[in-house]
Motif scaffolding. Structure first.
Motif, PDB file in Angstrom:
ATOM      1  N   PRO B 259       7.070 -13.804 -16.385  1.00 55.53           N
ATOM      2  CA  PRO B 259       6.974 -12.853 -15.271  1.00 55.53           C
ATOM      3  C   PRO B 259       7.126 -13.562 -13.928  1.00 55.53           C
ATOM      4  CG  PRO B 259       5.177 -12.531 -16.819  1.00 55.53           C
ATOM      5  CD  PRO B 259       5.882 -13.779 -17.261  1.00 55.53           C
ATOM      6  N   GLU B 260       7.863 -12.933 -13.028  1.00 55.99           N
ATOM      7  CA  GLU B 260       8.152 -13.552 -11.736  1.00 55.99           C
ATOM      8  C   GLU B 260       7.195 -13.000 -10.683  1.00 55.99           C
ATOM      9  OE1 GLU B 260       9.529 -14.164  -7.896  1.00 55.99           O
ATOM     10  OE2 GLU B 260       9.869 -12.192  -8.768  1.00 55.99           O
ATOM     11  N   TYR B 261       6.787 -13.847  -9.761  1.00 56.01           N
ATOM     12  CA  TYR B 261       5.715 -13.507  -8.817  1.00 56.01           C
ATOM     13  C   TYR B 261       6.038 -12.331  -7.891  1.00 56.01           C
ATOM     14  CZ  TYR B 261       2.282 -14.070  -5.072  1.00 56.01           C
ATOM     15  OH  TYR B 261       1.310 -13.837  -4.139  1.00 56.01           O
ATOM     16  N   THR B 262       7.169 -12.366  -7.203  1.00 51.00           N
ATOM     17  CA  THR B 262       7.425 -11.298  -6.215  1.00 51.00           C
ATOM     18  C   THR B 262       7.602  -9.943  -6.888  1.00 51.00           C
ATOM     19  OG1 THR B 262       9.634 -12.277  -6.078  1.00 51.00           O
ATOM     20  CG2 THR B 262       8.341 -12.340  -4.107  1.00 51.00           C
ATOM     21  N   SER B 263       8.282  -9.908  -8.030  1.00 50.12           N
ATOM     22  CA  SER B 263       8.453  -8.595  -8.679  1.00 50.12           C
ATOM     23  C   SER B 263       7.109  -8.065  -9.176  1.00 50.12           C
ATOM     24  CB  SER B 263       9.497  -8.641  -9.784  1.00 50.12           C
ATOM     25  OG  SER B 263       9.286  -9.746 -10.600  1.00 50.12           O
ATOM     26  N   GLU B 264       6.239  -8.960  -9.662  1.00 48.87           N
ATOM     27  CA  GLU B 264       4.888  -8.544 -10.070  1.00 48.87           C
ATOM     28  C   GLU B 264       4.090  -8.044  -8.866  1.00 48.87           C
ATOM     29  OE1 GLU B 264       3.334  -8.696 -13.450  1.00 48.87           O
ATOM     30  OE2 GLU B 264       5.497  -8.417 -13.546  1.00 48.87           O
ATOM     31  N   LEU B 265       4.227  -8.774  -7.757  1.00 45.70           N
ATOM     32  CA  LEU B 265       3.507  -8.415  -6.535  1.00 45.70           C
ATOM     33  C   LEU B 265       3.954  -7.036  -6.043  1.00 45.70           C
ATOM     34  CD1 LEU B 265       1.572  -9.456  -4.232  1.00 45.70           C
ATOM     35  CD2 LEU B 265       3.623 -10.269  -3.080  1.00 45.70           C
ATOM     36  N   HIS B 266       5.270  -6.814  -6.034  1.00 45.69           N
ATOM     37  CA  HIS B 266       5.784  -5.531  -5.560  1.00 45.69           C
ATOM     38  C   HIS B 266       5.450  -4.406  -6.538  1.00 45.69           C
ATOM     39  CE1 HIS B 266       7.674  -6.946  -1.878  1.00 45.69           C
ATOM     40  NE2 HIS B 266       7.968  -8.050  -2.547  1.00 45.69           N
ATOM     41  N   ARG B 267       5.353  -4.756  -7.813  1.00 46.66           N
ATOM     42  CA  ARG B 267       4.973  -3.744  -8.810  1.00 46.66           C
ATOM     43  C   ARG B 267       3.529  -3.269  -8.557  1.00 46.66           C
ATOM     44  NH1 ARG B 267       1.972  -3.969 -13.055  1.00 46.66           N
ATOM     45  NH2 ARG B 267       1.959  -6.234 -13.224  1.00 46.66           N
ATOM     46  N   VAL B 268       2.587  -4.200  -8.413  1.00 41.36           N
ATOM     47  CA  VAL B 268       1.192  -3.776  -8.214  1.00 41.36           C
ATOM     48  C   VAL B 268       1.029  -3.088  -6.861  1.00 41.36           C
ATOM     49  CG1 VAL B 268       0.072  -5.393  -9.778  1.00 41.36           C
ATOM     50  CG2 VAL B 268       0.422  -6.068  -7.415  1.00 41.36           C
ATOM     51  N   THR B 269       1.756  -3.555  -5.856  1.00 40.93           N
ATOM     52  CA  THR B 269       1.673  -2.917  -4.536  1.00 40.93           C
ATOM     53  C   THR B 269       2.126  -1.466  -4.639  1.00 40.93           C
ATOM     54  OG1 THR B 269       2.266  -5.057  -3.613  1.00 40.93           O
ATOM     55  CG2 THR B 269       2.277  -3.219  -2.092  1.00 40.93           C
ATOM     56  N   LYS B 270       3.231  -1.255  -5.334  1.00 52.22           N
ATOM     57  CA  LYS B 270       3.782   0.093  -5.474  1.00 52.22           C
ATOM     58  C   LYS B 270       2.796   0.968  -6.252  1.00 52.22           C
ATOM     59  CE  LYS B 270       7.909   2.649  -6.784  1.00 52.22           C
ATOM     60  NZ  LYS B 270       7.164   3.646  -7.592  1.00 52.22           N
ATOM     61  N   GLU B 271       2.211   0.432  -7.294  1.00 52.52           N
ATOM     62  CA  GLU B 271       1.225   1.180  -8.095  1.00 52.52           C
ATOM     63  C   GLU B 271       0.070   1.657  -7.211  1.00 52.52           C
ATOM     64  OE1 GLU B 271       1.894  -1.092 -12.363  1.00 52.52           O
ATOM     65  OE2 GLU B 271      -0.050  -1.278 -11.343  1.00 52.52           O
ATOM     66  N   GLN B 272      -0.413   0.753  -6.362  1.00 47.61           N
ATOM     67  CA  GLN B 272      -1.544   1.089  -5.492  1.00 47.61           C
ATOM     68  C   GLN B 272      -1.150   2.137  -4.460  1.00 47.61           C
ATOM     69  OE1 GLN B 272      -4.691   0.191  -6.119  1.00 47.61           O
ATOM     70  NE2 GLN B 272      -3.722  -0.721  -7.914  1.00 47.61           N
ATOM     71  N   VAL B 273       0.045   1.973  -3.876  1.00 46.48           N
ATOM     72  CA  VAL B 273       0.529   2.933  -2.876  1.00 46.48           C
ATOM     73  C   VAL B 273       0.678   4.317  -3.515  1.00 46.48           C
ATOM     74  CG1 VAL B 273       2.496   3.533  -1.392  1.00 46.48           C
ATOM     75  CG2 VAL B 273       1.641   1.201  -1.414  1.00 46.48           C
ATOM     76  N   ASP B 274       1.250   4.351  -4.706  1.00 43.90           N
ATOM     77  CA  ASP B 274       1.430   5.636  -5.415  1.00 43.90           C
ATOM     78  C   ASP B 274       0.086   6.305  -5.691  1.00 43.90           C
ATOM     79  OD1 ASP B 274       4.079   5.149  -5.304  1.00 43.90           O
ATOM     80  OD2 ASP B 274       4.334   4.605  -7.427  1.00 43.90           O
ATOM     81  N   LYS B 275      -0.890   5.491  -6.064  1.00 45.74           N
ATOM     82  CA  LYS B 275      -2.221   6.004  -6.377  1.00 45.74           C
ATOM     83  C   LYS B 275      -2.842   6.650  -5.129  1.00 45.74           C
ATOM     84  CE  LYS B 275      -6.149   3.878  -8.441  1.00 45.74           C
ATOM     85  NZ  LYS B 275      -6.661   2.586  -8.929  1.00 45.74           N
ATOM     86  N   ILE B 276      -2.740   5.950  -4.012  1.00 49.32           N
ATOM     87  CA  ILE B 276      -3.311   6.457  -2.759  1.00 49.32           C
ATOM     88  C   ILE B 276      -2.611   7.755  -2.348  1.00 49.32           C
ATOM     89  CG2 ILE B 276      -3.613   5.960  -0.272  1.00 49.32           C
ATOM     90  CD1 ILE B 276      -3.864   2.935  -1.174  1.00 49.32           C
ATOM     91  N   LYS B 277      -1.292   7.757  -2.462  1.00 50.42           N
ATOM     92  CA  LYS B 277      -0.520   8.952  -2.107  1.00 50.42           C
ATOM     93  C   LYS B 277      -0.965  10.147  -2.947  1.00 50.42           C
ATOM     94  CE  LYS B 277       3.890   7.237  -0.322  1.00 50.42           C
ATOM     95  NZ  LYS B 277       5.193   6.780  -0.813  1.00 50.42           N
ATOM     96  N   ALA B 278      -1.124   9.914  -4.247  1.00 48.33           N
ATOM     97  CA  ALA B 278      -1.527  10.997  -5.165  1.00 48.33           C
ATOM     98  C   ALA B 278      -2.891  11.542  -4.778  1.00 48.33           C
ATOM     99  CB  ALA B 278      -1.542  10.473  -6.598  1.00 48.33           C
ATOM    100  N   GLU B 279      -3.803  10.642  -4.410  1.00 45.89           N
ATOM    101  CA  GLU B 279      -5.157  11.072  -4.002  1.00 45.89           C
ATOM    102  C   GLU B 279      -5.116  11.894  -2.726  1.00 45.89           C
ATOM    103  OE1 GLU B 279      -7.594   7.565  -3.949  1.00 45.89           O
ATOM    104  OE2 GLU B 279      -7.534   7.428  -6.152  1.00 45.89           O
ATOM    105  N   GLN B 280      -4.263  11.444  -1.787  1.00 43.15           N
ATOM    106  CA  GLN B 280      -4.136  12.164  -0.510  1.00 43.15           C
ATOM    107  C   GLN B 280      -3.591  13.572  -0.735  1.00 43.15           C
ATOM    108  OE1 GLN B 280      -1.805   9.423   1.774  1.00 43.15           O
ATOM    109  NE2 GLN B 280      -3.594   8.630   2.867  1.00 43.15           N
ATOM    110  N   GLU B 281      -2.630  13.669  -1.671  1.00 37.59           N
ATOM    111  CA  GLU B 281      -2.045  14.989  -1.967  1.00 37.59           C
ATOM    112  C   GLU B 281      -3.085  15.935  -2.540  1.00 37.59           C
ATOM    113  OE1 GLU B 281       1.588  14.534  -4.281  1.00 37.59           O
ATOM    114  OE2 GLU B 281       2.451  13.512  -2.531  1.00 37.59           O
ATOM    115  N   LYS B 282      -3.988  15.359  -3.386  1.00 39.07           N
ATOM    116  CA  LYS B 282      -5.052  16.157  -3.998  1.00 39.07           C
ATOM    117  C   LYS B 282      -5.968  16.757  -2.919  1.00 39.07           C
ATOM    118  CE  LYS B 282      -6.110  13.845  -8.060  1.00 39.07           C
ATOM    119  NZ  LYS B 282      -7.103  12.920  -8.621  1.00 39.07           N
ATOM    120  N   ILE B 283      -6.272  15.912  -1.909  1.00 40.76           N
ATOM    121  CA  ILE B 283      -7.188  16.340  -0.836  1.00 40.76           C
ATOM    122  C   ILE B 283      -6.553  17.446   0.013  1.00 40.76           C
ATOM    123  CG2 ILE B 283      -8.448  15.574   1.233  1.00 40.76           C
ATOM    124  CD1 ILE B 283      -8.459  12.722  -0.171  1.00 40.76           C
ATOM    125  N   SER B 284      -5.255  17.252   0.374  1.00 42.43           N
ATOM    126  CA  SER B 284      -4.627  18.184   1.318  1.00 42.43           C
ATOM    127  C   SER B 284      -4.172  19.488   0.663  1.00 42.43           C
ATOM    128  CB  SER B 284      -3.443  17.528   1.996  1.00 42.43           C
ATOM    129  OG  SER B 284      -2.506  17.112   1.043  1.00 42.43           O
TER     130      SER B 284
END
Ligand SMILES: Cc1ncc(C[n+]2csc(CCOP(=O)(O)OP(=O)(O)O)c2C)c(N)n1
Ligand code: SF4
Ligand code: SF4
Ligand SMILES: [Mg+2]
Lengths: 82, 284
Positions: B259-284
């Motif tokens: 596994p390569e570092y930057t692609s792993e880093l961008h993968r977890v970052t994207k996962e976290q961003v998606d999670k936050i977005k989904a939560e925000q949508e639930k609230i609004s």
């Protein structure tokens, strides 16, 4: 012989022209020493910086393996196929 | 008189040639070989960033190679290159620097970049000395050599840097010398193409500040020695350690998928961003 070089005995004959950029050469003699066909020799000609330039003695023996061109630390050697 | 022009000058800041390396110095050959590898890969230098530190070898990419370059502080090119790669994973990031730079003062950056397996290509020019500063001992200097800082001969064993980097986790590791130009071009192409941390130890010559201390005064004498002392890795594996004294083990030490570092880093970052977005949508 260098592994990976394109040198083959039965390669069809072609004419390779070897030129040396006199402004770049620093007279290190790497081309003279490592050409598999000992095409280069020392000359008594100095360039502007005071380095002795190599000279192509027997151009028609060159088979275009490019070893001199790649080893040259000054990127001063130019090989062209005619 | 107009002079012949090597096509590789397309990749070089031609207006500042001839370069500043001493006659017969391996740095020039590495520049030559590197431009050939880039040409074979048909890589657009605009899509590359070359990073170097301080030392003669650090001058190979900067100022001579015509891409964007970062000429950083001594020991830190891999740290800077890590930053570049994380922010711009679309660019090819290449580090070219000396043995002192990469394995001495920058040694910790090296092993951790290899452990992370970040997608960088690091070409370490190992001339076994601190060349630029006049010939002080390096971590790569062989035992028993007299340098300006080991007047009573070097008592330390040298680092086997390629083996170190392979053990630390790099995807690709090779060692060649400035005599093995065809193999070196191929290795550079493989290293640049490989996803993950790629490392080539290029055993090179400093005739001026190292050679004169060990009785090899010219580039020619060094290349003859490299040719004689080089031993392919497969052959070396069959020999006991004492038979490898003074030999230069050349070849590909590692070529593996991890596994390569930057692609792993961008993968977890994207996962976290998606999670936050989904939560925000639930609230609004
Ligand atoms: C932080 C810091 N320490 C020390 C130096 C002095 N210095 C400049 S180049 C160099 C060593 C260069 O050796 P290497 O990286 O092997 O490159 P070479 O010149 O041999 O190619 C040193 C110690 C510096 N510039 N910065
Ligand atoms: S290898 Fe290059 S720099 Fe050295 S003598 Fe030949 S042309 Fe000149
Ligand atoms: S001091 Fe050594 S490494 Fe630096 S340019 Fe001269 S020969 Fe090359
Ligand atoms: Mg060095």
């Amino acid at each position: 012989m260098q592994a990976g070089s394109k040198m083959t005995e039965n390669k069809p004959k072609s004419n390779w022209v070897i030129e040396i950029n006199e402004n770049l050469c620093k007279g290190c003699e790497i081309c003279i020493e490592f050409c598999p066909f000992t095409i280069f020799g020392k000359s008594d000609k100095l360039n502007r910086k005071g380095y002795y330039l190599p000279v192509v003695l027997i151009e028609n023996k060159c088979n275009g393996c490019r070893l001199c061109e790649l080893l040259c630390p000054e990127i001063a050697i130019v090989l062209t196929e005619e | 008189m107009s002079q012949p022009r090597n096509q590789m000058m397309n990749y070089i800041r031609e207006e500042i040639m001839p370069h500043r390396f001493c006659p017969g110095c391996g740095c020039g050959t590495v520049l030559n070989v590197f431009t050939n590898a880039i040409d074979n890969l048909k890589l657009d230098p605009v899509k590359m960033v070359c990073v170097s530190g301080i030392g003669c070898s650090a001058w190979i990419p900067s100022p001579y190679f015509k891409s964007d370059t970062l000429h950083t502080t001594h020991g830190r090119p891999i740290a800077f290159a890590t930053g570049v790669k994380v922010m711009r994973p679309d660019l090819k990031v290449v580090v070219i620097a000396g043995d002192g730079d990469v394995s001495g003062i920058g040694g910790n950056h090296l092993i951790h970049a290899a452990r992370r397996n970040i997608d960088l290509s690091v070409f370490m020019v190992n001339n076994m000395i601190y060349g630029m500063t006049g010939g002080q001992v390096a971590p790569t200097t062989p035992t028993g050599v007299k340098t300006s800082t080991t007047p009573h001969l070097n008592i330390e064993p040298p680092f086997q840097v390629a083996e170190l980097v392979a053990a630390a986790g790099a995807s690709y590791v090779a060692r060649w010398t400035t005599y093995h130009v065809f193999r070196l071009i191929k290795a550079m192409e493989e290293a640049i193409t490989k996803q993950g941390f790629s490392f080539i130890e290029i055993v090179s010559q400093c005739p001026d500040n190292y050679g004169r201390r060990i009785g090899l005064r010219t580039g020619v004498e060094f290349l003859k020695m490299f040719k004689k002392q080089a031993i392919p890795i497969d052959k070396a594996r069959e020999l006991p350690e004492e038979k490898l004294e003074g030999r230069i083990i050349v070849g590909k030490l590692r070529d593996r998928e991890r596994p390569e570092y930057t692609s792993e880093l961008h993968r977890v970052t994207k996962e976290q961003v998606d999670k936050i977005k989904a939560e925000q949508e639930k609230i609004s």
